[in-house]
Motif scaffolding. Structure first.
Motif, PDB file in Angstrom:
ATOM      1  N   THR A  82       0.846  -1.242   0.138  1.00  0.00           N
ATOM      2  CA  THR A  82      -0.137   0.348  -0.078  1.00  0.00           C
ATOM      3  C   THR A  82       0.981   1.242  -0.007  1.00  0.00           C
ATOM      4  OG1 THR A  82      -1.789  -1.209   1.282  1.00  0.00           O
ATOM      5  CG2 THR A  82      -1.964   1.330   1.175  1.00  0.00           C
ATOM      6  N   ALA A 121      -9.639   1.107   1.811  1.00  0.00           N
ATOM      7  CA  ALA A 121     -10.309   2.066   3.028  1.00  0.00           C
ATOM      8  C   ALA A 121     -11.605   1.781   3.402  1.00  0.00           C
ATOM      9  CB  ALA A 121      -9.707   3.427   2.754  1.00  0.00           C
ATOM     10  N   THR A 122     -12.466   1.849   2.646  1.00  0.00           N
ATOM     11  CA  THR A 122     -13.978   1.686   2.703  1.00  0.00           C
ATOM     12  C   THR A 122     -14.295   0.188   3.405  1.00  0.00           C
ATOM     13  OG1 THR A 122     -14.594   0.993   0.649  1.00  0.00           O
ATOM     14  CG2 THR A 122     -14.775   3.228   1.208  1.00  0.00           C
ATOM     15  N   HIS A 123     -13.400  -0.876   2.939  1.00  0.00           N
ATOM     16  CA  HIS A 123     -13.778  -2.082   3.506  1.00  0.00           C
ATOM     17  C   HIS A 123     -13.063  -2.400   5.047  1.00  0.00           C
ATOM     18  CE1 HIS A 123     -15.729  -3.481  -0.082  1.00  0.00           C
ATOM     19  NE2 HIS A 123     -14.695  -3.285  -0.670  1.00  0.00           N
ATOM     20  N   GLN A 175       0.974   3.952  -2.794  1.00  0.00           N
ATOM     21  CA  GLN A 175       0.876   5.621  -2.525  1.00  0.00           C
ATOM     22  C   GLN A 175       2.055   6.396  -3.098  1.00  0.00           C
ATOM     23  OE1 GLN A 175      -1.874   6.862  -1.451  1.00  0.00           O
ATOM     24  NE2 GLN A 175      -2.800   4.845  -1.341  1.00  0.00           N
ATOM     25  N   LYS A 220      -5.689   4.562  -7.265  1.00  0.00           N
ATOM     26  CA  LYS A 220      -6.574   5.250  -6.027  1.00  0.00           C
ATOM     27  C   LYS A 220      -7.880   4.551  -5.955  1.00  0.00           C
ATOM     28  CE  LYS A 220      -4.886   9.973  -7.619  1.00  0.00           C
ATOM     29  NZ  LYS A 220      -5.134  11.249  -8.134  1.00  0.00           N
ATOM     30  N   ASN A 221      -8.406   4.054  -6.914  1.00  0.00           N
ATOM     31  CA  ASN A 221      -9.514   3.338  -6.856  1.00  0.00           C
ATOM     32  C   ASN A 221      -9.377   1.915  -5.903  1.00  0.00           C
ATOM     33  OD1 ASN A 221     -12.158   2.487  -7.177  1.00  0.00           O
ATOM     34  ND2 ASN A 221     -11.689   1.302  -8.970  1.00  0.00           N
ATOM     35  N   LYS A 222      -8.047   1.301  -6.016  1.00  0.00           N
ATOM     36  CA  LYS A 222      -8.108   0.174  -5.217  1.00  0.00           C
ATOM     37  C   LYS A 222      -7.679   0.786  -3.753  1.00  0.00           C
ATOM     38  CE  LYS A 222      -4.396  -3.255  -4.492  1.00  0.00           C
ATOM     39  NZ  LYS A 222      -3.121  -3.756  -4.713  1.00  0.00           N
ATOM     40  N   SER A 223      -6.956   1.868  -3.519  1.00  0.00           N
ATOM     41  CA  SER A 223      -6.755   2.343  -2.127  1.00  0.00           C
ATOM     42  C   SER A 223      -8.171   2.995  -1.469  1.00  0.00           C
ATOM     43  CB  SER A 223      -5.767   3.449  -2.061  1.00  0.00           C
ATOM     44  OG  SER A 223      -6.066   4.657  -2.885  1.00  0.00           O
ATOM     45  N   THR A 224      -8.878   3.426  -2.221  1.00  0.00           N
ATOM     46  CA  THR A 224     -10.292   3.731  -1.722  1.00  0.00           C
ATOM     47  C   THR A 224     -11.248   2.770  -1.306  1.00  0.00           C
ATOM     48  OG1 THR A 224     -11.187   4.115  -3.752  1.00  0.00           O
ATOM     49  CG2 THR A 224     -10.116   6.161  -2.678  1.00  0.00           C
ATOM     50  N   ASN A 225     -11.026   1.639  -2.356  1.00  0.00           N
ATOM     51  CA  ASN A 225     -11.960   0.646  -1.920  1.00  0.00           C
ATOM     52  C   ASN A 225     -11.151  -0.324  -0.653  1.00  0.00           C
ATOM     53  OD1 ASN A 225     -13.633   0.749  -4.071  1.00  0.00           O
ATOM     54  ND2 ASN A 225     -12.272  -0.639  -5.285  1.00  0.00           N
TER      55      ASN A 225
END
Length: 186
Positions: free
Chosen positions: A124, A183-185, A128, A176-181
């Motif tokens: 991760t 973070a939400t999970h 980043q 970015k999409n992977k990191s936001t997914n």
């Protein structure tokens, strides 16, 4: 004579030749073990080679032998010359702008889940850093692309830059999409 007889006689001749060569040569000396460190003689360095001449350009019409001869050293070195001792270079080029020290896993190596969590955290952090570096690279490439358009570069060269920018933006968006997914999970 048939083929088997010819083959057999060739093998016999080879064996006889081998035996004659090995039996008529001087016997090999045995290697004696080193008894003590006092018996060791210091090693002298190899002779120094001083041919700092500039490389010779090879003419396309030269033969291979002539090309090799043009690169062989002209000056014979005296065996009594001594090389200077090998030392570390006074200058080492910088490979990275600032060295990044890798975090080492500090947990118990038998705890598989803890190691997987550490590895996931490392991945991760790498992603980043890529997102940040990609943004800087995209900005730089876009300014170069605009400068290339102003200079009138061919579309083929401009397309290479456009494709690189698109690939960087695509990878950046995926990460970015992977990191936001993630973070939400979590």
């Amino acid at each position: 004579m048939n083929k088997k007889a010819i083959y057999f006689s060739a093998i016999i001749i080879a064996i006889i030749g081998f035996l004659v060569i090995n039996l008529t040569t001087e016997p090999k000396r045995e290697i004696t073990p080193i008894r003590a460190a006092d018996d060791l003689t210091p090693v002298t360095p190899a002779p120094q080679i001083n041919n700092a001449s500039a490389p010779t350009a090879i003419n396309p019409d030269m033969t291979a032998e002539a090309a090799i001869d043009s690169h062989t050293p002209v000056k014979d070195t005296d065996a009594s010359q001594q090389l200077p001792p090998i030392t570390t270079p006074s200058y080492l080029p910088v490979i990275a702008k600032k060295p990044i020290t890798a975090n080492q896993f500090q947990g118990d190596l038998t705890d598989h889940q803890a190691y997987l969590n550490f590895h996931e955290q490392q991945q991760t952090q790498l992603e980043q850093r890529f997102i940040i570096a990609a943004q800087q690279k995209i900005t730089n490439l876009e300014s170069l692309l605009e400068k290339g358009r102003q200079e009138g570069l061919p579309q083929q060269q401009l397309q290479v830059a456009i494709d690189k920018i698109a690939a960087l933006k695509d990878m950046q968006a995926k990460l970015k999409n992977k990191s936001t997914n993630l973070a939400t999970h979590h």
